[in-house]
Write a protein that holds these residues in place. Sequence first.
Motif, PDB file in Angstrom:
ATOM      1  N   LYS A  98       0.840  -1.190   0.000  1.00 36.22           N
ATOM      2  CA  LYS A  98       0.000   0.000   0.000  1.00 36.22           C
ATOM      3  C   LYS A  98       0.882   1.248   0.000  1.00 36.22           C
ATOM      4  O   LYS A  98       1.848   1.322   0.767  1.00 36.22           O
ATOM      5  N   PRO A  99       0.567   2.223  -0.842  1.00 34.47           N
ATOM      6  CA  PRO A  99       1.323   3.478  -0.785  1.00 34.47           C
ATOM      7  C   PRO A  99       1.008   4.216   0.505  1.00 34.47           C
ATOM      8  O   PRO A  99       0.044   3.901   1.199  1.00 34.47           O
ATOM      9  N   ASP A 100       1.803   5.211   0.818  1.00 35.75           N
ATOM     10  CA  ASP A 100       1.572   5.987   2.039  1.00 35.75           C
ATOM     11  C   ASP A 100       0.441   6.988   1.861  1.00 35.75           C
ATOM     12  O   ASP A 100      -0.181   7.408   2.840  1.00 35.75           O
ATOM     13  N   ILE A 101       0.196   7.365   0.622  1.00 37.22           N
ATOM     14  CA  ILE A 101      -0.887   8.307   0.328  1.00 37.22           C
ATOM     15  C   ILE A 101      -1.278   8.150  -1.137  1.00 37.22           C
ATOM     16  O   ILE A 101      -0.453   7.755  -1.964  1.00 37.22           O
ATOM     17  N   CYS A 102      -2.543   8.433  -1.445  1.00 37.54           N
ATOM     18  CA  CYS A 102      -3.021   8.415  -2.827  1.00 37.54           C
ATOM     19  C   CYS A 102      -3.632   9.777  -3.139  1.00 37.54           C
ATOM     20  O   CYS A 102      -4.482  10.271  -2.390  1.00 37.54           O
ATOM     21  N   VAL A 103      -3.192  10.377  -4.233  1.00 42.22           N
ATOM     22  CA  VAL A 103      -3.746  11.654  -4.671  1.00 42.22           C
ATOM     23  C   VAL A 103      -4.333  11.470  -6.063  1.00 42.22           C
ATOM     24  O   VAL A 103      -3.725  10.846  -6.925  1.00 42.22           O
ATOM     25  N   SER A 104      -5.526  12.015  -6.272  1.00 40.62           N
ATOM     26  CA  SER A 104      -6.242  11.832  -7.532  1.00 40.62           C
ATOM     27  C   SER A 104      -6.593  13.188  -8.129  1.00 40.62           C
ATOM     28  O   SER A 104      -7.038  14.084  -7.435  1.00 40.62           O
ATOM     29  N   GLY A 105      -6.410  13.333  -9.438  1.00 35.37           N
ATOM     30  CA  GLY A 105      -6.733  14.599 -10.099  1.00 35.37           C
ATOM     31  C   GLY A 105      -5.537  15.083 -10.925  1.00 35.37           C
ATOM     32  O   GLY A 105      -4.704  14.290 -11.303  1.00 35.37           O
ATOM     33  N   ILE A 106      -5.424  16.353 -11.083  1.00 34.55           N
ATOM     34  CA  ILE A 106      -6.368  17.415 -10.744  1.00 34.55           C
ATOM     35  C   ILE A 106      -7.463  17.392 -11.813  1.00 34.55           C
ATOM     36  O   ILE A 106      -7.173  17.578 -13.009  1.00 34.55           O
ATOM     37  N   ASN A 107      -8.709  17.135 -11.385  1.00 35.99           N
ATOM     38  CA  ASN A 107      -9.791  16.998 -12.342  1.00 35.99           C
ATOM     39  C   ASN A 107     -10.069  18.304 -13.073  1.00 35.99           C
ATOM     40  O   ASN A 107     -10.052  19.379 -12.483  1.00 35.99           O
ATOM     41  N   HIS A 108     -10.340  18.183 -14.358  1.00 31.93           N
ATOM     42  CA  HIS A 108     -10.674  19.344 -15.190  1.00 31.93           C
ATOM     43  C   HIS A 108     -12.186  19.562 -15.108  1.00 31.93           C
ATOM     44  O   HIS A 108     -12.948  19.088 -15.940  1.00 31.93           O
ATOM     45  N   GLY A 109     -12.630  20.253 -14.045  1.00 36.28           N
ATOM     46  CA  GLY A 109     -14.046  20.461 -13.777  1.00 36.28           C
ATOM     47  C   GLY A 109     -14.348  20.118 -12.329  1.00 36.28           C
ATOM     48  O   GLY A 109     -13.614  19.371 -11.679  1.00 36.28           O
ATOM     49  N   ALA A 110     -15.438  20.671 -11.816  1.00 34.68           N
ATOM     50  CA  ALA A 110     -15.754  20.539 -10.395  1.00 34.68           C
ATOM     51  C   ALA A 110     -16.243  19.146 -10.030  1.00 34.68           C
ATOM     52  O   ALA A 110     -16.830  18.438 -10.843  1.00 34.68           O
ATOM     53  N   ASN A 111     -15.993  18.777  -8.781  1.00 41.77           N
ATOM     54  CA  ASN A 111     -16.559  17.558  -8.203  1.00 41.77           C
ATOM     55  C   ASN A 111     -17.160  17.876  -6.835  1.00 41.77           C
ATOM     56  O   ASN A 111     -16.993  17.122  -5.884  1.00 41.77           O
ATOM     57  N   HIS A 112     -17.836  19.014  -6.743  1.00 43.06           N
ATOM     58  CA  HIS A 112     -18.473  19.385  -5.485  1.00 43.06           C
ATOM     59  C   HIS A 112     -19.868  18.750  -5.379  1.00 43.06           C
ATOM     60  O   HIS A 112     -20.367  18.127  -6.317  1.00 43.06           O
ATOM     61  N   SER A 113     -20.472  18.896  -4.216  1.00 45.89           N
ATOM     62  CA  SER A 113     -21.843  18.443  -3.935  1.00 45.89           C
ATOM     63  C   SER A 113     -22.058  16.992  -4.387  1.00 45.89           C
ATOM     64  O   SER A 113     -21.229  16.136  -4.139  1.00 45.89           O
TER      65      SER A 113
END
Length: 266
Positions: A98-113
């Motif tokens: 397992k990695p120590d951390i996973c980062v995803s993105g940076i998405n081109h467009g919002a992922n709020h709500s």
Amino acid sequence: MTSKKQKVAKEEPIILVTNDDGIAAAGIRNLVEAMKGLGKIVVVAPDKPQSGMGHAITIGHPLRLYEVELFEGVRAFSCSGTPVDCVKLAVDKILHRKPDICVSGINHGANHSINVIYSGTMSAAMEAAIESIPAVGFSLLDYGAEPDFAASRHYARLIVEKMLRKKQPRHFLLNVNIPKAPAEQLKGYKICKQAYAKYQEKFIERKDPHGRKYYWLTGEFVNFDKSKDTDVWALANNYVSVVPVEFDLTDYGLKQRLEKDWGESK
């Protein structure tokens, strides 16, 4: 003499980078740049855009995985599957841990709500969190052809630095959205809740040259939550929104009420 524990403590963290816009997207290049110097970076991302895939996994056909040279000094792999497939394969076949951390993105467009449910960006991060890997998804509220990722790089690094400073709780997961604004206009980040906002959808019906009907999904984004502690409010007021997310969908309040009202079946 250096002990084994001291050697482990000195090892740099392994940072798994993924996304749903595809391994060639500008957003993932900027996220890799933001992570440089924080640990050993390994990229595993889809070979093509996978927006809106949610938590889909591939079970009906084989997955392909190819090592590619797209990021200077960073090992990277292109995967034929979904964002969730990328995380699973990274852990099992590339890192073998397992990695120590996973980062995803940076998405081109919002992922709020409510978008968090449909988002491949957040589903990749959520898959990591399910495996007890601290994870975060980053999205930029910009749908233009050439978005400016400068502010996103800054806040991605800032937040990951905070995450790496100490051991995070099991299943730690954040949804981070950055407004479309120059970095100097942003007011900082704000810890928020997810707004109740969604698209009022409709399908446009058309006909192809053969006279057969087809449909295009369209709609208008509507915010039903006017409180000032939501991600939608934060973004509208030039704050970076940081929403703690969990994958346990149990409604505990309703569970207690049903236990009281319904009792147990015999």
